[in-house]
Scaffold this active site. Structure first.
Site, PDB file in Angstrom:
ATOM      1  N   ASP A 143       0.866  -1.227   0.014  1.00  0.00           N
ATOM      2  CA  ASP A 143       0.061   0.055   0.037  1.00  0.00           C
ATOM      3  C   ASP A 143       0.975   1.284   0.022  1.00  0.00           C
ATOM      4  O   ASP A 143       1.913   1.129   0.340  1.00  0.00           O
ATOM      5  CB  ASP A 143      -0.966   0.064   1.215  1.00  0.00           C
ATOM      6  N   SER A 144       0.317   2.433  -0.184  1.00  0.00           N
ATOM      7  CA  SER A 144       1.095   3.667  -0.108  1.00  0.00           C
ATOM      8  C   SER A 144       1.552   3.967   1.382  1.00  0.00           C
ATOM      9  O   SER A 144       2.423   4.818   1.361  1.00  0.00           O
ATOM     10  CB  SER A 144       0.362   4.669  -0.869  1.00  0.00           C
TER      11      SER A 144
ATOM     12  N   GLU B  94      -4.502   9.281   8.934  1.00  0.00           N
ATOM     13  CA  GLU B  94      -3.194   9.389   9.373  1.00  0.00           C
ATOM     14  C   GLU B  94      -2.807  10.185  10.532  1.00  0.00           C
ATOM     15  O   GLU B  94      -1.859   9.468  11.375  1.00  0.00           O
ATOM     16  CB  GLU B  94      -2.297   9.932   8.036  1.00  0.00           C
TER      17      GLU B  94
ATOM     18  N   CYS C  73     -11.112   3.386  -1.102  1.00  0.00           N
ATOM     19  CA  CYS C  73      -9.828   3.798  -0.434  1.00  0.00           C
ATOM     20  C   CYS C  73      -9.393   3.083   0.831  1.00  0.00           C
ATOM     21  O   CYS C  73     -10.382   2.847   1.624  1.00  0.00           O
ATOM     22  CB  CYS C  73      -9.788   5.399  -0.134  1.00  0.00           C
TER      23      CYS C  73
ATOM     24  N   HIS D 112      -8.074   3.743   3.351  1.00  0.00           N
ATOM     25  CA  HIS D 112      -8.142   4.382   4.915  1.00  0.00           C
ATOM     26  C   HIS D 112      -9.426   4.326   5.317  1.00  0.00           C
ATOM     27  O   HIS D 112      -9.889   4.394   6.618  1.00  0.00           O
ATOM     28  CB  HIS D 112      -7.601   5.690   4.665  1.00  0.00           C
TER      29      HIS D 112
ATOM     30  N   CYS E  12      -3.614  -0.733  -2.235  1.00  0.00           N
ATOM     31  CA  CYS E  12      -4.033   0.515  -2.281  1.00  0.00           C
ATOM     32  C   CYS E  12      -4.916   0.710  -3.616  1.00  0.00           C
ATOM     33  O   CYS E  12      -4.671   0.261  -4.642  1.00  0.00           O
ATOM     34  CB  CYS E  12      -2.724   1.029  -2.688  1.00  0.00           C
TER      35      CYS E  12
HETATM   36  N1  DGL Z   1      -3.791   3.839  -0.137  1.00  0.00           N
HETATM   37  C1  DGL Z   1      -4.116   4.984  -0.975  1.00  0.00           C
HETATM   38  C2  DGL Z   1      -5.556   4.507  -1.487  1.00  0.00           C
HETATM   39  O1  DGL Z   1      -6.325   3.477  -1.032  1.00  0.00           O
HETATM   40  C3  DGL Z   1      -4.780   5.932   0.005  1.00  0.00           C
HETATM   41  C4  DGL Z   1      -3.685   7.050   0.381  1.00  0.00           C
HETATM   42  C5  DGL Z   1      -2.675   7.537  -0.548  1.00  0.00           C
HETATM   43  O2  DGL Z   1      -3.457   8.593  -1.230  1.00  0.00           O
HETATM   44  O3  DGL Z   1      -1.755   7.449  -0.705  1.00  0.00           O
HETATM   45  O4  DGL Z   1      -6.245   5.170  -2.523  1.00  0.00           O
END
Ligand code: DGL
Length: 259
Positions: free
Chosen positions: A6-7, A148, A180, A182, A69
């Site tokens: 993931d990011s 976050e 997303c 999060h 992600c």
């Molecule tokens: N992991 C990213 C997503 O699911 C969210 C966080 C980011 O913007 O990197 O889109």
């Protein structure tokens, strides 16, 4: 090993879903904390990051890859699948399928990062399967930083969620895709603001289900996966916030390794 990337931190919700649905498999997680967020980056950059992350996990011994992600899944899936001859899972399709099963009125809302919403991927996939679906999408860029920050229960987060969901509420959607990583951490607030009757689709549960089904029918790959119930967490930058949130999401002690 099952490799997940993931990011940053959000993909831990996918890891948690995998641990719940297929316990025992060893998992390696990579959170690209030094380069997060992806949701504000250009497609070329997100593709490059996704390829690099996949490379890293495969070199560490992953036999299947889960792109947890949504942003990377939206933009980079084709390129990753094209380059690597490994089973690759993305988080868009499972959410699309679940939402079409759940929606009676075929009035579906999607929320995600700017990059995900701009890619139009959810709309495209939903309409490919059911051209009668009505899809309403909204980018919610402020939600990632709020999560976050760990502000999961603050009044300001509720206010922001309410504001973002307002246009979807007026469309009277009956299903809402959390597009997303999060957002599952804000599920209660989101449910509260969109209304109890709206069914919320969390892609983390959907992708875990896909992996589970795949392993049942692909024994050659299933046999290659180690099953000691171990997990390792790699990040490109160690932050105290990541450690704290990782503990809270996984409900256990974690040890982070920087790469
Ligand atoms: N992991 C990213 C997503 O699911 C969210 C966080 C980011 O913007 O990197 O889109």
């Amino acid at each position: 090993m099952i490799g997940i990337f993931d990011s940053g931190i959000g993909g831990l919700t996918v890891m948690r879903a995998l641990m719940e649905q297929i316990p025992g498999y060893d998992i390696i997680y990579f959170g690209d904390t030094a380069r997060t967020p992806y949701g504000t980056k250009s497609p070329e950059t997100v593709i490059r990051y996704a390829l690099e992350n996949t490379d890293f996990l495969l070199k560490k011994g992953a036999k299947i890859i889960v792109m947890a992600c949504n942003t990377a899944s939206s933009i980079a899936t084709e390129r990753v699948v094209e380059k690597y001859k490994f089973p690759i899972f993305e988080v868009i399709t499972p959410a699309v399928e679940l939402s079409l099963k759940s929606s009676k009125k075929l009035s579906i809302g999607v929320i995600g990062t700017r990059a995900t919403i701009q890619s139009g991927i959810y709309e495209k996939k939903l309409l490919e399967i059911n051209p009668d679906a009505r899809v309403y999408s909204t980018a919610c860029p402020l939600l990632v930083p709020l999560v976050e920050e760990g502000w999961l229960k603050k009044p300001v987060t509720s206010m922001v969620v309410k504001k973002y969901l307002h246009p979807l509420k007026t469309r009277q959607i009956d299903t809402l895709i959390l597009g997303c990583t999060h957002y599952p951490l804000l599920k209660k607030i989101i449910q509260n603001k969109i209304g109890k009757r709206v069914n919320i689709i969390d892609s983390s549960a959907g992708v875990a289900e896909k992996v589970k089904d795949f392993l049942k029918t692909n024994k050659d790959i299933e046999n290659k996966l180690s099953k000691n119930g171990k997990f390792s967490l790699f990040v490109s930058d160690i932050t105290p916030q990541f450690e704290k949130t990782a503990k809270a999401v996984l409900k256990r002690n974690v040890k982070l390794e920087k790469v």
